[in-house]
Every structure is written in C-alpha cells, then in structure tokens.
Design a protein around this motif. Structure first.
Motif, short mmCIF file in Angstrom:
data_model
loop_
_atom_site.label_atom_id
_atom_site.label_comp_id
_atom_site.label_asym_id
_atom_site.label_seq_id
_atom_site.Cartn_x
_atom_site.Cartn_y
_atom_site.Cartn_z
N PHE A 30 -24.48 -7.96 19.12
CA PHE A 30 -24.24 -6.51 19.62
C PHE A 30 -24.32 -5.69 18.27
O PHE A 30 -23.66 -5.30 17.65
CB PHE A 30 -22.55 -6.39 19.77
CG PHE A 30 -22.26 -7.52 21.18
CD1 PHE A 30 -22.83 -7.07 22.19
CD2 PHE A 30 -21.82 -8.72 20.74
CE1 PHE A 30 -22.55 -7.94 23.41
CE2 PHE A 30 -21.49 -9.55 21.72
CZ PHE A 30 -21.73 -9.08 23.10
N PRO A 31 -25.76 -5.33 18.11
CA PRO A 31 -26.03 -4.33 16.98
C PRO A 31 -25.20 -3.09 17.09
O PRO A 31 -24.90 -2.58 17.97
CB PRO A 31 -27.42 -4.15 16.96
CG PRO A 31 -27.84 -4.45 18.40
CD PRO A 31 -26.71 -5.18 19.06
N GLU A 32 -24.72 -2.53 15.80
CA GLU A 32 -24.07 -1.50 15.65
C GLU A 32 -24.97 -0.13 16.08
O GLU A 32 -26.14 -0.11 15.56
CB GLU A 32 -23.66 -1.13 14.32
CG GLU A 32 -22.54 -2.05 13.83
CD GLU A 32 -22.00 -1.87 12.58
OE1 GLU A 32 -22.37 -0.77 11.98
OE2 GLU A 32 -21.42 -2.83 11.93
N PRO A 33 -24.61 0.90 16.91
CA PRO A 33 -25.49 2.03 17.00
C PRO A 33 -25.72 2.84 15.90
O PRO A 33 -24.94 2.95 15.07
CB PRO A 33 -24.56 2.63 18.08
CG PRO A 33 -23.23 2.22 17.91
CD PRO A 33 -23.40 0.92 17.42
N GLU A 34 -27.03 3.14 15.86
CA GLU A 34 -27.25 4.04 14.97
C GLU A 34 -26.54 5.55 14.93
O GLU A 34 -26.48 6.07 15.78
CB GLU A 34 -28.90 4.68 14.79
CG GLU A 34 -29.53 3.17 14.82
CD GLU A 34 -31.11 3.31 14.73
OE1 GLU A 34 -31.53 4.40 14.46
OE2 GLU A 34 -31.80 2.60 14.91
N ALA A 35 -26.03 5.70 13.69
CA ALA A 35 -24.95 7.12 13.59
C ALA A 35 -26.02 8.25 13.18
O ALA A 35 -27.03 8.07 12.72
CB ALA A 35 -24.07 7.03 12.42
N MET A 36 -25.48 9.16 13.80
CA MET A 36 -26.26 10.62 13.50
C MET A 36 -26.15 11.08 12.13
O MET A 36 -25.01 10.91 11.79
CB MET A 36 -25.87 11.79 14.57
CG MET A 36 -26.22 11.43 15.95
SD MET A 36 -27.72 11.72 16.52
CE MET A 36 -27.80 13.35 16.36
N PRO A 37 -27.13 11.43 11.56
CA PRO A 37 -26.89 12.06 10.20
C PRO A 37 -25.96 13.22 9.87
O PRO A 37 -26.25 14.08 10.93
CB PRO A 37 -28.32 12.21 9.61
CG PRO A 37 -29.34 12.15 10.76
CD PRO A 37 -28.38 11.42 11.88
N LEU A 38 -25.04 13.04 9.09
CA LEU A 38 -24.35 14.22 9.07
C LEU A 38 -24.75 15.26 7.95
O LEU A 38 -25.62 14.82 7.18
CB LEU A 38 -22.85 13.78 8.63
CG LEU A 38 -22.18 12.89 9.55
CD1 LEU A 38 -20.84 12.17 8.72
CD2 LEU A 38 -21.74 13.68 10.91
N ALA A 39 -24.42 16.51 8.10
CA ALA A 39 -24.88 17.42 7.10
C ALA A 39 -23.83 17.19 5.93
O ALA A 39 -22.79 16.57 5.73
CB ALA A 39 -24.07 18.70 7.66
N PRO A 40 -24.38 17.32 4.70
CA PRO A 40 -23.94 17.29 3.26
C PRO A 40 -22.21 17.68 3.32
O PRO A 40 -21.48 16.81 2.75
CB PRO A 40 -24.41 17.81 2.62
CG PRO A 40 -26.10 18.03 3.19
CD PRO A 40 -25.52 18.16 4.48
N ASP A 41 -22.15 18.71 3.87
CA ASP A 41 -20.74 19.26 3.74
C ASP A 41 -19.84 18.30 4.56
O ASP A 41 -18.59 18.04 4.24
CB ASP A 41 -20.42 20.83 4.10
CG ASP A 41 -20.94 21.08 5.28
OD1 ASP A 41 -21.69 20.39 6.05
OD2 ASP A 41 -20.63 22.18 5.79
N GLU A 42 -20.15 18.27 5.75
CA GLU A 42 -19.25 17.23 6.83
C GLU A 42 -19.11 15.88 6.16
O GLU A 42 -18.16 15.34 6.29
CB GLU A 42 -19.85 17.23 7.91
CG GLU A 42 -20.07 18.52 8.71
CD GLU A 42 -20.31 18.40 10.27
OE1 GLU A 42 -20.45 17.33 10.90
OE2 GLU A 42 -20.71 19.50 10.99
N GLU A 43 -20.17 15.37 5.54
CA GLU A 43 -20.07 14.07 4.89
C GLU A 43 -19.01 13.91 3.83
O GLU A 43 -18.16 13.02 3.63
CB GLU A 43 -21.27 13.53 4.50
CG GLU A 43 -21.41 12.24 3.92
CD GLU A 43 -22.75 11.54 3.48
OE1 GLU A 43 -22.74 10.46 3.15
OE2 GLU A 43 -23.58 12.29 3.93
N ILE A 44 -18.99 15.09 3.15
CA ILE A 44 -18.09 15.15 1.98
C ILE A 44 -16.64 15.28 2.64
O ILE A 44 -15.61 14.75 1.99
CB ILE A 44 -18.37 16.38 1.02
CG1 ILE A 44 -19.61 16.24 0.36
CG2 ILE A 44 -17.17 16.81 0.14
CD1 ILE A 44 -20.23 17.37 -0.50
N ARG A 45 -16.36 15.91 3.49
CA ARG A 45 -15.02 16.16 4.20
C ARG A 45 -14.60 14.83 4.73
O ARG A 45 -13.29 14.60 4.59
CB ARG A 45 -15.07 17.22 5.36
CG ARG A 45 -15.07 18.62 4.95
CD ARG A 45 -14.93 19.55 6.01
NE ARG A 45 -15.51 21.04 5.48
CZ ARG A 45 -16.44 21.64 6.32
NH1 ARG A 45 -16.86 21.13 7.37
NH2 ARG A 45 -16.91 22.83 5.86
#
Length: 81
Positions: free
Chosen positions: A54-69
């Motif tokens: 069961f491979p993990e689904p690929e995540a959508m890349p986040l914007a840098p500010d959302e990733e920091i939050r």
C-alpha cells in the motif's frame, strides 16, 4: 563488506539489549522492543522487500509559508502548555 560489518554490529547491539532486558525488570519490554526493531532492520534488508503493498499517496507540494507554519505547529502547542 561494510554492510556485513554494520549488520554484525547491529546484531551484537540487539543481543546486548536482550541481555540487559533480562537483568532489568523495569525496562524489560522497552529494551526488548528496541532489540526487535534493530533485528527487523537487518531482516528487511536481507529479505529484500520490494515495493510496499500500500504505497503512500504523493502529497501536494506546499507553499513555503504553509510548510513553515506546519512545522512550527507542534512547537507552538508545547510552548502554550
């Protein structure tokens, strides 16, 4: 060659943890589980598991500010308690 040496060292560490678990009643379960984990590392590489079932689904890349939050959220919770 280096992989075999690493495997030997990991197996020795797991054996030492099992010996420590035999003498330490309070931390017996914890030490055994760590030893099991170390041994599972070796067995996974020896058995050569292929792709996960069961491979993990690929995540959508986040914007840098959302990733920091998202990365700061656990720290914010710890600081407010």
């Amino acid at each position: 060659m280096a992989e075999k040496e690493a495997a030997i060292l990991i197996m020795k560490a797991a054996g030492d943890l099992r010996k420590a678990a035999a003498s330490d009643k309070k931390r017996r379960a914890e030490l055994r589980s760590v030893a099991d984990y170390l041994e599972s590392i070796i067995y996974e590489t020896e058995l050569g598991y292929g792709k996960p079932l069961f491979p993990e689904p690929e995540a959508m890349p986040l914007a840098p500010d959302e990733e920091i939050r998202r990365m700061m959220k656990p720290f914010r919770v710890r600081l407010t308690r």
